[in-house]
Scaffold this active site. Structure first.
Site, PDB file in Angstrom:
ATOM      1  N   HIS A  62     -17.969 -22.721  18.968  1.00  0.00           N
ATOM      2  CA  HIS A  62     -17.087 -23.611  18.023  1.00  0.00           C
ATOM      3  C   HIS A  62     -15.394 -22.720  17.947  1.00  0.00           C
ATOM      4  CE1 HIS A  62     -19.998 -26.801  17.716  1.00  0.00           C
ATOM      5  NE2 HIS A  62     -20.352 -26.301  18.770  1.00  0.00           N
ATOM      6  N   ASP A  75     -22.714 -27.755  23.557  1.00  0.00           N
ATOM      7  CA  ASP A  75     -23.198 -29.257  22.705  1.00  0.00           C
ATOM      8  C   ASP A  75     -23.696 -30.058  23.266  1.00  0.00           C
ATOM      9  OD1 ASP A  75     -21.280 -27.267  20.508  1.00  0.00           O
ATOM     10  OD2 ASP A  75     -19.248 -28.969  21.187  1.00  0.00           O
ATOM     11  N   ARG A 100     -42.448 -23.229  29.420  1.00  0.00           N
ATOM     12  CA  ARG A 100     -42.299 -22.894  27.949  1.00  0.00           C
ATOM     13  C   ARG A 100     -40.897 -23.557  27.452  1.00  0.00           C
ATOM     14  NH1 ARG A 100     -39.668 -17.096  27.264  1.00  0.00           N
ATOM     15  NH2 ARG A 100     -40.077 -16.901  25.146  1.00  0.00           N
ATOM     16  N   HIS A 145     -35.478 -18.946  19.243  1.00  0.00           N
ATOM     17  CA  HIS A 145     -35.321 -17.943  20.401  1.00  0.00           C
ATOM     18  C   HIS A 145     -33.631 -18.071  20.200  1.00  0.00           C
ATOM     19  CE1 HIS A 145     -35.899 -18.016  25.002  1.00  0.00           C
ATOM     20  NE2 HIS A 145     -33.963 -17.133  24.960  1.00  0.00           N
ATOM     21  N   ASN A 189     -38.635 -14.423  20.568  1.00  0.00           N
ATOM     22  CA  ASN A 189     -38.335 -14.331  22.103  1.00  0.00           C
ATOM     23  C   ASN A 189     -37.309 -13.118  21.924  1.00  0.00           C
ATOM     24  OD1 ASN A 189     -37.793 -14.959  24.979  1.00  0.00           O
ATOM     25  ND2 ASN A 189     -35.838 -14.565  24.371  1.00  0.00           N
ATOM     26  N   GLU A 190     -37.766 -11.821  22.193  1.00  0.00           N
ATOM     27  CA  GLU A 190     -36.704 -10.414  22.582  1.00  0.00           C
ATOM     28  C   GLU A 190     -35.819  -9.809  21.613  1.00  0.00           C
ATOM     29  OE1 GLU A 190     -33.966 -12.055  26.015  1.00  0.00           O
ATOM     30  OE2 GLU A 190     -35.607 -11.920  27.092  1.00  0.00           O
ATOM     31  N   ASN A 330     -40.437 -10.222  29.335  1.00  0.00           N
ATOM     32  CA  ASN A 330     -39.770 -11.098  29.759  1.00  0.00           C
ATOM     33  C   ASN A 330     -38.596  -9.743  30.747  1.00  0.00           C
ATOM     34  OD1 ASN A 330     -40.293 -13.542  28.805  1.00  0.00           O
ATOM     35  ND2 ASN A 330     -38.051 -13.442  27.064  1.00  0.00           N
ATOM     36  N   TYR A 332     -36.392  -9.135  34.316  1.00  0.00           N
ATOM     37  CA  TYR A 332     -35.820  -9.345  35.576  1.00  0.00           C
ATOM     38  C   TYR A 332     -35.159  -7.756  36.394  1.00  0.00           C
ATOM     39  CZ  TYR A 332     -35.028 -13.259  32.571  1.00  0.00           C
ATOM     40  OH  TYR A 332     -34.935 -14.435  32.056  1.00  0.00           O
ATOM     41  N   GLU A 397     -40.462 -14.649  31.511  1.00  0.00           N
ATOM     42  CA  GLU A 397     -39.634 -14.984  32.386  1.00  0.00           C
ATOM     43  C   GLU A 397     -39.317 -13.786  32.766  1.00  0.00           C
ATOM     44  OE1 GLU A 397     -36.147 -14.819  29.566  1.00  0.00           O
ATOM     45  OE2 GLU A 397     -36.374 -16.024  27.729  1.00  0.00           O
TER      46      GLU A 397
END
Length: 499
Positions: A62, A75, A100, A145, A189-190, A330, A332, A397
């Site tokens: 925002h 939002d 998850r 997260h 998470n991470e 995780n 990628y 992930e």
């Protein structure tokens, strides 16, 4: 003697041939779990409904829309707060073993503190869990997260050690309310992504831009928080629930840019994956020794009176060591790494002394940081297995980004090649991988990329007020993988192209 040697060779050959034909490396092991993932801020929407408090991502998007590629926010996102039953129907159609998702701290504790519990927020997660269980799907709950209450950020966020206490209070409430029906929990998470991109730089919320002192302090406190949450579950809830709990770390692959530069590969691992993992999974605990040495040297050369990497006391080392039932991974993509030459009395390059780059021939996804290198996936699984005595690994992930469409054969090609690499790590290398999850179920809010990058198995129309969901080709493909519990190794698609 010659006949004896011939007999040994013949027996070995028969054994190898028998193994090849007896071991089906395209099928998943017995009891292997297949699932898909999401996170609260990225899909839920309803940012100010049901008495939810403000999170750092509510505030960040925002107040700083210019830091989001398309100026968007979460939002409404996928509106999963209102459409969770529709999402569970899609999960049921996939027939996943687990789903998850993460809990929004500020939806359950709107002031951040444990003295005000929002029952409507709790009911949302209880209803989601009940819906999943009614459809034969195990809920896999991530406690944090990246979306802590904004009020705590005004007090320093993860640079304030009180965050260890505040998030522990929150975790205890989640365990009390949800653990009777949840077998799988993840603490954080991470943590390094949040610390590097939210405290060292301004890529992600909270955008503190504190440089190296900020990132090291952030990680230090998150590591302590993880350990305390683990012990709360282990000592107060495990005997009644018999569940499992661990941490989720992002570990990219690393391949040497120059032949035989194995030192660069190992150093990269220690400074990225090992930063948190060594303290939890190694036999000695604590931060990696090479990391402690390099950061101390650089800090001294830069004129600091002490190392920027905070010291873990012997009590904390023992308290943290062993605090994970599984290695949540995780993954990628992969880097090319090279050792940067250093002369005495000069600082180590990027602390590690290792430079990262990408091979321009590697196929690309929509995300600039994501290249398609399945061999790197197999490499990092093996590295974790070697470093930490082959722990249970849950891939939580793994996914591919594009910019549009339901005809996502590039995603299918990526997932196929990475799952194939994982299965080879299991069968040929003996790695203890027990679960795999695709990121993500839905196209969602991808942090600083907004809605410009899509990872979902299901397309979401973000210009439609109903957020219409449309399954992609990849969902049908993954559904078949789950149904057959098998990956066809000979299956091929057109070569992945640069997009």
């Amino acid at each position: 003697m010659a006949s004896y040697l011939f007999l040994r060779v013949a027996v070995s050959f028969i054994f190898i041939v028998t193994y090849i034909f007896a071991t089906d490396t395209s099928s998943f092991p017995k009891n292997f779990l297949l699932g898909t993932s999401s996170s609260a801020y990225q899909i839920e929407g309803a940012w100010n409904e049901s008495d939810k408090g403000e999170s750092i991502w509510d505030w960040w998007t925002h107040e700083n829309p210019n830091f989001i590629s398309d100026g968007s926010n979460g939002d409404v996102a996928c509106d999963s707060f209102h459409k969770y039953k529709e999402d569970v129907k899609l999960l049921n159609d996939l027939k996943v073993d687990f789903y998850r998702f993460s809990i929004s701290w500020s939806r359950i504790l709107p002031t951040g503190y444990a003295n005000v519990i929002n029952q409507e927020g709790l009911n949302y997660y209880k209803n989601l869990i009940d819906e999943l269980l009614a459809n034969g799907i195990e809920p896999f709950v991530t406690l944090y997260h990246w979306d802590h209450p904004e009020i705590f950020e005004r007090m320093g966020g993860w640079t304030n050690e009180m965050m260890v206490e505040w998030i522990s209070d929150y975790a205890r409430i989640v365990f009390k309310e949800l653990s009777p029906k949840v077998k799988y929990f993840a603490t954080l998470n991470e943590p390094n992504v949040l610390c590097e991109e939210g405290y060292e730089t301004k890529i992600k919320a909270p955008g503190k831009n504190l440089g190296s002192p900020g990132v090291f302090l952030c990680m230090h406190n998150m590591l302590k928080a993880h350990a305390k949450i683990y012990h709360i579950y282990d000592e107060e809830f495990r005997k009644h629930r018999n569940g499992t709990i661990g941490i989720v770390l992002p570990c990219s692959g690393a391949l040497p840019k120059y032949l035989n530069d194995t030192a660069a590969v190992d150093m990269h691992f220690q400074f990225k994956c090992g930063w948190i993992a060594h303290a939890i999974f190694s036999n000695t605990g604590d931060y990696p020794q090479i990391m402690k040495s390099h950061v101390a040297e650089n800090s001294k050369l830069a004129g600091y009176p002490r190392s920027l990497l905070p010291e873990l006391s012997s009590e904390w080392v023992q308290y943290i060591k062993g605090t994970s039932d599984f290695f949540g991974l995780n993954h990628y993509s992969t880097w090319l790494v090279e050792t940067v030459p250093r002369t005495k009395e000069q600082e180590w390059y990027a602390y590690s002394g290792v430079k990262e780059s990408r091979d321009p021939s590697w196929p690309k996804a929509a995300s600039k940081w994501l290249n398609v290198v399945p061999s790197g996936f197999r490499e990092i699984i093996n590295k974790i297995a070697r470093e930490y005595d082959n722990p249970p690994i849950y891939i939580l992930e793994n996914g591919f980004s594009d910019r549009c469409c339901t005809f996502d054969y590039l995603r299918i090609s990526y997932l196929h090649s990475y799952i194939k690499a994982m299965l080879l790590a299991i069968y040929e290398d003996g790695c203890n991988v027990q679960a795999y999850s695709v990121w993500s179920l839905l196209d969602n809010f991808e942090w600083s990329a907004g809605y410009t990058e899509r990872f979902g198995l299901i397309h979401v129309n973000f210009t439609d007020s109903n957020r219409k969901r449309t399954p992609k080709w990849s969902m049908d493909w993954y559904k078949d993988v789950i149904a057959t519990r098998k990956l066809n190794f000979t299956w091929e698609l057109p070569t992945i192209i640069h997009i």
